[in-house]
Design an enzyme around this catalytic site. Structure first.
Site, PDB file in Angstrom:
ATOM      1  CB  VAL A 265      68.477  72.512  49.250  1.00 21.18           C
ATOM      2  CG1 VAL A 265      69.025  72.432  47.827  1.00 21.18           C
ATOM      3  CG2 VAL A 265      66.973  72.255  49.254  1.00 21.18           C
TER       4      VAL A 265
ATOM      5  CE  LYS B 120      59.047  78.729  47.307  1.00 21.91           C
ATOM      6  NZ  LYS B 120      59.776  77.622  47.811  1.00 21.91           N
TER       7      LYS B 120
ATOM      8  CD  GLU C  37      65.240  73.089  35.846  1.00 22.35           C
ATOM      9  OE1 GLU C  37      65.644  73.290  34.705  1.00 22.35           O
ATOM     10  OE2 GLU C  37      64.022  73.085  36.142  1.00 22.35           O
TER      11      GLU C  37
ATOM     12  CB  ILE D  66      60.139  68.680  37.915  1.00 26.02           C
ATOM     13  CG1 ILE D  66      59.421  67.722  38.850  1.00 26.02           C
ATOM     14  CG2 ILE D  66      59.595  68.577  36.491  1.00 26.02           C
ATOM     15  CD1 ILE D  66      57.923  67.989  38.961  1.00 26.02           C
TER      16      ILE D  66
ATOM     17  N   GLY E  54      56.059  66.324  57.736  1.00 20.77           N
ATOM     18  CA  GLY E  54      57.125  67.277  57.407  1.00 20.77           C
ATOM     19  C   GLY E  54      56.918  67.974  56.075  1.00 20.77           C
TER      20      GLY E  54
ATOM     21  CE  LYS F 221      57.471  76.189  44.247  1.00 22.00           C
ATOM     22  NZ  LYS F 221      56.933  75.122  45.099  1.00 22.00           N
TER      23      LYS F 221
END
Ligand code: HSE
Length: 432
Positions: free
Chosen positions: A18, A107, A131, A138, A189, A207
Site C-alpha cells: 500500500v 485495523k 477509511e 470501499i 496471494g 473491522k
C-alpha cells in the site's frame, strides 16, 4: 497547477504494497492533487525497516529512512501504513502530539486502541482518518461518519474479508474442499502463509469493532466481538445451504438490539441467494447498511490490494490536506451513546442445524419433540439419504428465530440422544 500555499509535508510510515502505491500516486498525480487541494503534497520521508528491501514500486533512495522520528516530526500529515500494534501506536501518538493529522489503514490498532487514539487527537485538536482500515477501497468509514451522521444505523452486515469470501465462493462454485480452496487462496496471494487471522475471523472482527464503534457511537473493542472462523465449514454445509436456497458467507454483523444495547459478531452465515450480499463473489467485499431513514444501502468493491487500498488512503490524505489549509473543527469519534454490548448468548437469530439420525420409525417425532421442548420453532426440515446401504439419514433443519442460549441447549440434547448418530453442526441464518 494550483498551489496557493506552501507545500504540505506528507510523512509515509511503511513502504509495503500500500505504502509504495501511495508514494507512486502522490508523485505521479502531483499536479492534479495540487489543483484539488490548493497546495502541493511533498513527501518528506518514507520510513522503512530496511533500506535495501525490494518494493512493488521503486522509491528513490533519498526518500527512504529508518529514522521514525525524523519522518514524523518533519511532516504535517503522517500516513501510518506499517500495520500491527507496536511500534505503530507509538508513532501515531508521536504524530498527534506533535500536532499532525494522521491517516491510517491499521485495523488492529484502531480495534484495540481506538478510544485512546481518538481521545488524544481530540485533546490536541488533530484528526485521525482511517477509511482504508475497513474493506480496502470501499468508501464506508466516511459514509458512516459523515453521510449518515444524521441518521440512526440499525444494522450493518459486511463481507469484510476477501480471503474467506474467496474460499467459500470456491467451495460453492467448484465443489472444492476447505483445504483445497485455502491452498488456492494462498497460491493467488489472497491468504497469508499463516492464514489464521483471515480464516479464524479475527481480521473481520477488527473491522466489525471499528464499524460498530462508529455506527453506534459506543466504544467497541475487538474482544467485544464474538468471533467464529470458517475452518469448520464443510461441503455438506455448503450443499445443504444451496439446496435450501442459501449461500454461506463469513459476515460481520453489527446490530442495534434495542434502545440500550448493541452486539457485534463475526461468523459463517447463511444468507438467501436473493440477498444483495449473496452476489458478492471471489475476493470482493461489500458492506450492507440498514438505517432508520435511509433504509438499505450497499457499498461494494475491492477489499484489499495495494493500489485499491492506496485510493482510500489518498482520499484521506486529500481531506487531511484540505483541513490543514482551511482549518475546521476536529471530527473525532463520539462515544456518548455508551450502549451495552450483549454477549452472544443473548443474541436471537435463525439457525440451520444438520444431523445424522437413525432411519427408524418415530425418530422424526423424537427430534421434533426436542425442538418443541425448547420452544424452538422449525421453519423447514429436509431429509436426505446418505446411500442405499446406510442405516442413517441426514436431517437439515432451519429454525425460526431463537436465542443462542436455547440453541446451545438443543445441541446438548441432540448430542445425548440415542436416535442421533452424529450432530454435524449449526450455521446462523441472516438476511431473511
Ligand atoms: N486479509 C484481508 C482480506 C485484507 O483477505 O480481506 C486486509 O484486511
Amino acid at each position: 497547477m494550483r498551489a496557493d500555499y506552501r507545500p504540505i509535508r506528507i510523512g509515509l510510515l511503511g513502504a509495503g504494497s500500500v505504502g509504495s502505491q501511495v508514494f507512486k500516486l502522490i508523485q505521479e498525480d502531483a499536479d492534479e492533487l495540487a489543483n484539488r487541494i490548493g497546495a502541493q503534497l511533498q513527501i518528506s520521508g518514507v520510513l522503512v525497516r530496511s533500506l535495501d528491501a525490494s518494493r512493488d514500486y521503486s522509491i528513490p533512495k533519498e526518500f527512504l529512512t529508518t529514522d521514525a522520528e525524523s519522518v514524523i516530526l518533519g511532516s504535517d500529515i503522517v500516513v501510518e501504513l506499517i500495520g500491527g500494534i507496536q511500534p505503530a501506536l507509538d508513532y501515531v501518538r508521536m504524530a498527534l502530539e506533535s500536532g499532525s493529522d494522521v491517516v491510517t489503514a491499521n485495523k488492529a490498532l484502531l480495534a484495540n486502541h481506538g478510544p485512546e487514539i481518538f481521545e488524544l487527537a481530540e485533546r490536541v485538536g488533530a484528526q485521525v482518518y482511517y477509511e482504508a482500515s475497513v474493506a480496502g477501497a470501499i468508501p464506508i468509514i466516511r459514509p458512516l461518519r459523515e453521510s449518515l451522521a444524521g441518521d440512526t444505523v440499525t444494522r450493518i452486515m459486511g463481507i469484510v474479508n476477501g480471503t474467506t469470501n474467496f474460499i467459500l465462493d470456491q467451495m460453492e462454485s467448484t465443489g472444492a474442499s476447505f483445504d483445497a480452496a485455502l491452498e488456492q487462496a494462498q497460491q493467488l496471494g489472497y491468504a497469508e502463509a499463516d492464514p489464521t487471522a483471515d480464516v479464524g475471523g479475527f481480521d473481520a472482527a477488527a473491522k466489525a469493532a471499528i464499524l460498530s464503534s462508529l455506527a453506534f457511537h459506543t466504544e467497541v473493542h475487538i474482544d467485544d466481538v464474538y468471533t467464529e472462523g470458517i475452518e469448520k465449514i464443510t461441503q455438506l454445509d455448503i450443499e445443504s445451504a444451496k439446496d435450501a436456497g442459501y449461500t454461506v458467507k463469513l459476515l460481520a454483523v453489527c446490530e442495534r438490539v434495542d434502545d440500550d444495547s448493541i452486539a457485534a459478531r463475526v461468523h459463517p452465515t447463511l444468507i438467501p441467494q436473493t440477498h444483495p450480499l449473496a452476489s458478492v463473489r471471489g475476493a470482493f467485499n461489500a458492506v450492507f447498511v440498514e438505517s432508520e431513514a435511509s433504509g438499505e444501502l450497499m457499498f461494494y468493491g475491492a477489499g484489499a490490494g495495494g493500489i485499491e487500498t492506496a485510493s482510500a488512503v489518498l482520499g484521506d490524505v486529500v481531506m487531511a490536506a484540505k483541513r490543514h489549509l482551511g482549518g475546521g473543527s476536529t471530527l473525532n469519534e463520539s462515544t456518548h451513546a455508551k450502549l451495552s454490548i450483549l454477549p452472544i448468548e443473548d443474541i436471537v437469530t435463525r439457525y440451520q442445524v444438520s444431523l445424522e439420525v437413525k432411519d427408524e420409525p418415530g425418530v422424526l417425532a423424537v427430534i421434533a419433540s426436542m425442538f418443541a421442548e425448547l420452544e424452538i420453532s422449525v421453519e423447514t426440515l429436509e431429509q436426505s439419504t446418505i446411500d442405499s446401504e446406510s442405516e442413517t439419514v441426514l436431517l437439515t433443519v432451519i429454525t425460526h428465530e431463537t436465542s443462542e442460549r436455547s440453541l446451545q441447549k438443543l445441541i446438548e440434547k441432540l448430542n445425548q440422544s440415542e436416535v442421533v448418530a452424529e450432530f454435524k453442526g449449526q450455521v446462523r441464518v441472516e438476511g431473511v
